[in-house]
Design an enzyme around this catalytic site. Structure first.
Site, PDB file in Angstrom:
ATOM      1  N   GLU A  65      13.164  -8.793   2.399  1.00 47.68           N
ATOM      2  CA  GLU A  65      12.252  -7.759   2.877  1.00 47.68           C
ATOM      3  C   GLU A  65      12.921  -6.410   2.651  1.00 47.68           C
ATOM      4  OE1 GLU A  65      10.890  -8.206   6.916  1.00 47.68           O
ATOM      5  OE2 GLU A  65       9.969  -6.211   6.889  1.00 47.68           O
ATOM      6  N   TYR A  85      10.898   9.189   1.691  1.00 45.66           N
ATOM      7  CA  TYR A  85      10.960   8.067   0.750  1.00 45.66           C
ATOM      8  C   TYR A  85      11.692   8.391  -0.558  1.00 45.66           C
ATOM      9  CZ  TYR A  85       7.539   5.952   3.901  1.00 45.66           C
ATOM     10  OH  TYR A  85       6.916   5.424   5.003  1.00 45.66           O
ATOM     11  N   ASN A 132       8.151  -5.321  -0.389  1.00 41.22           N
ATOM     12  CA  ASN A 132       7.924  -4.186   0.515  1.00 41.22           C
ATOM     13  C   ASN A 132       6.422  -4.116   0.767  1.00 41.22           C
ATOM     14  OD1 ASN A 132       7.667  -1.823   1.901  1.00 41.22           O
ATOM     15  ND2 ASN A 132       8.922  -0.595   0.506  1.00 41.22           N
ATOM     16  N   ARG A 173       6.699   0.653  14.062  1.00 45.95           N
ATOM     17  CA  ARG A 173       7.313   0.250  12.780  1.00 45.95           C
ATOM     18  C   ARG A 173       8.563  -0.599  12.991  1.00 45.95           C
ATOM     19  NH1 ARG A 173       4.695   3.584   8.685  1.00 45.95           N
ATOM     20  NH2 ARG A 173       3.968   5.487   9.682  1.00 45.95           N
ATOM     21  N   ARG A 201      12.309   4.949  13.272  1.00 43.71           N
ATOM     22  CA  ARG A 201      10.942   5.485  13.222  1.00 43.71           C
ATOM     23  C   ARG A 201      10.155   5.066  14.470  1.00 43.71           C
ATOM     24  NH1 ARG A 201       8.505   4.915   7.401  1.00 43.71           N
ATOM     25  NH2 ARG A 201       7.169   6.530   8.318  1.00 43.71           N
ATOM     26  N   ASP A 256       0.907 -15.491   6.911  1.00 46.72           N
ATOM     27  CA  ASP A 256       0.416 -16.841   6.593  1.00 46.72           C
ATOM     28  C   ASP A 256       0.610 -17.168   5.112  1.00 46.72           C
ATOM     29  OD1 ASP A 256      -0.318 -17.179   9.212  1.00 46.72           O
ATOM     30  OD2 ASP A 256      -2.466 -16.872   8.879  1.00 46.72           O
ATOM     31  N   HIS A 314      12.686  -2.094   2.737  1.00 53.79           N
ATOM     32  CA  HIS A 314      12.055  -0.835   3.170  1.00 53.79           C
ATOM     33  C   HIS A 314      12.930   0.321   2.753  1.00 53.79           C
ATOM     34  CE1 HIS A 314       9.060  -3.015   5.381  1.00 53.79           C
ATOM     35  NE2 HIS A 314      10.028  -3.782   5.849  1.00 53.79           N
ATOM     36  N   LEU A 315      12.289   1.348   2.228  1.00 50.90           N
ATOM     37  CA  LEU A 315      13.036   2.545   1.822  1.00 50.90           C
ATOM     38  C   LEU A 315      13.596   3.267   3.036  1.00 50.90           C
ATOM     39  CD1 LEU A 315      10.107   2.993  -0.369  1.00 50.90           C
ATOM     40  CD2 LEU A 315      12.259   3.591  -1.447  1.00 50.90           C
ATOM     41  N   SER A 316      12.748   3.456   4.035  1.00 51.85           N
ATOM     42  CA  SER A 316      13.164   4.152   5.251  1.00 51.85           C
ATOM     43  C   SER A 316      13.787   3.142   6.217  1.00 51.85           C
ATOM     44  CB  SER A 316      11.963   4.843   5.892  1.00 51.85           C
ATOM     45  OG  SER A 316      10.956   3.893   6.224  1.00 51.85           O
ATOM     46  N   ARG A 358       4.825  10.897  -2.464  1.00 49.43           N
ATOM     47  CA  ARG A 358       4.477  10.716  -1.064  1.00 49.43           C
ATOM     48  C   ARG A 358       5.692  11.000  -0.161  1.00 49.43           C
ATOM     49  NH1 ARG A 358       4.730   4.629   1.290  1.00 49.43           N
ATOM     50  NH2 ARG A 358       3.758   5.110   3.276  1.00 49.43           N
ATOM     51  N   PRO A 384       0.800  -1.226   0.000  1.00 48.13           N
ATOM     52  CA  PRO A 384       0.000   0.000   0.000  1.00 48.13           C
ATOM     53  C   PRO A 384       0.832   1.275   0.000  1.00 48.13           C
ATOM     54  CG  PRO A 384      -0.119  -1.119   2.134  1.00 48.13           C
ATOM     55  CD  PRO A 384       0.531  -2.067   1.162  1.00 48.13           C
ATOM     56  N   ASN A 385       0.369   2.204  -0.805  1.00 48.79           N
ATOM     57  CA  ASN A 385       0.918   3.569  -0.932  1.00 48.79           C
ATOM     58  C   ASN A 385       2.244   3.633  -1.676  1.00 48.79           C
ATOM     59  OD1 ASN A 385      -1.212   4.934   0.559  1.00 48.79           O
ATOM     60  ND2 ASN A 385      -0.412   3.853   2.348  1.00 48.79           N
ATOM     61  N   HIS A 442       3.753  -4.358   9.348  1.00 51.05           N
ATOM     62  CA  HIS A 442       3.692  -4.292  10.805  1.00 51.05           C
ATOM     63  C   HIS A 442       2.450  -4.949  11.388  1.00 51.05           C
ATOM     64  CE1 HIS A 442       6.747  -1.473   9.693  1.00 51.05           C
ATOM     65  NE2 HIS A 442       5.872  -0.649   9.146  1.00 51.05           N
ATOM     66  N   ALA A 447       2.815  -0.544   5.145  1.00 57.73           N
ATOM     67  CA  ALA A 447       2.337  -0.613   6.532  1.00 57.73           C
ATOM     68  C   ALA A 447       1.834  -2.008   6.918  1.00 57.73           C
ATOM     69  CB  ALA A 447       1.244   0.419   6.755  1.00 57.73           C
TER      70      ALA A 447
HETATM   71  C1  DQA Z   1       7.908   1.339   4.317  1.00 55.98           C
HETATM   72  C2  DQA Z   1       7.866   1.541   5.826  1.00 55.98           C
HETATM   73  C3  DQA Z   1       6.467   1.319   6.364  1.00 55.98           C
HETATM   74  O1  DQA Z   1       6.442   1.532   7.763  1.00 55.98           O
HETATM   75  C4  DQA Z   1       5.516   2.290   5.715  1.00 55.98           C
HETATM   76  O2  DQA Z   1       4.193   2.058   6.163  1.00 55.98           O
HETATM   77  C5  DQA Z   1       5.572   2.262   4.236  1.00 55.98           C
HETATM   78  C6  DQA Z   1       6.888   2.184   3.597  1.00 55.98           C
HETATM   79  C7  DQA Z   1       9.295   1.684   3.718  1.00 55.98           C
HETATM   80  O3  DQA Z   1       9.547   1.279   2.587  1.00 55.98           O
HETATM   81  O4  DQA Z   1      10.079   2.394   4.349  1.00 55.98           O
HETATM   82  O5  DQA Z   1       4.573   2.352   3.550  1.00 55.98           O
HETATM   83  O6  DQA Z   1       7.658  -0.044   4.045  1.00 55.98           O
END
Ligand code: DQA
Length: 148
Positions: A98, A23, A74, A111, A107, A87, A100-102, A18, A10-11, A80, A77
């Site tokens: 796995e 990011y 990725n 997270r 954080r 599953d 993650h950009l951040s 964003r 998502p997002n 978490h 959210a």
């Molecule tokens: C994220 C970190 C998540 O906590 C956040 O909800 C995202 C992006 C990252 O790539 O840093 O949507 O997965």
């Protein structure tokens, strides 16, 4: 040929728009273009999927079985919170990184938890969009090691 699927949650369709301070300014299309180039250099094929919907992501993870040799994931959210996605990975045991950009650990405490981290080969967190390329390099090297 080794086939890698890059799955974004998502997002992440809003990458570049964003919260750019967090990011970065590269769009998801930019990231996908870079990954395509790197995949070609590495001699692997790569496919991309993104969804904002938990159930659709479950379907996508289920669909990895027998199709992908590895994945870069990725979950945004859902990382978490989603036991459904945990599953799904348990049911489709496939090596994945796995991503993650951040840096999750810089954080909010919520997270710092990932429901899939212990199922992953490893995690890349905090290097921005470059992390996807790092993830591809690391995953392909890992798969080669496993095959030899
Ligand atoms: C994220 C970190 C998540 O906590 C956040 O909800 C995202 C992006 C990252 O790539 O840093 O949507 O997965």
């Amino acid at each position: 040929m080794t086939h890698i699927v890059v799955l974004n949650g998502p997002n992440l369709n809003l990458l570049g728009i964003r919260e750019p301070a967090l990011y970065g300014s590269a769009t998801l299309a930019d990231v996908e273009g870079q990954l395509r180039g790197r995949a070609e250099q590495l001699g692997v094929t790569v496919a991309f999927a993104q969804s904002n919907h938990e159930g659709e992501l479950v379907d996508l993870v289920q669909g990895l079985r027998g199709v992908a040799d590895g994945a870069i994931v990725n979950l945004g959210a859902y990382t978490h919170t989603s036991l459904a996605l945990r599953d799904a990975f348990l049911a489709a045991p496939i090596p994945f990184v796995e991503m993650h950009l951040s840096n999750l650990f810089r954080r909010e405490p919520a997270r710092h938890q990932s429901v899939i981290a212990d199922l992953a080969v490893g995690m890349i967190t905090g290097f921005g969009a470059r992390g996807y390329l790092m993830a591809l390099d690391a995953l392909v090297a890992h798969l080669k090691e496993q095959m030899s």
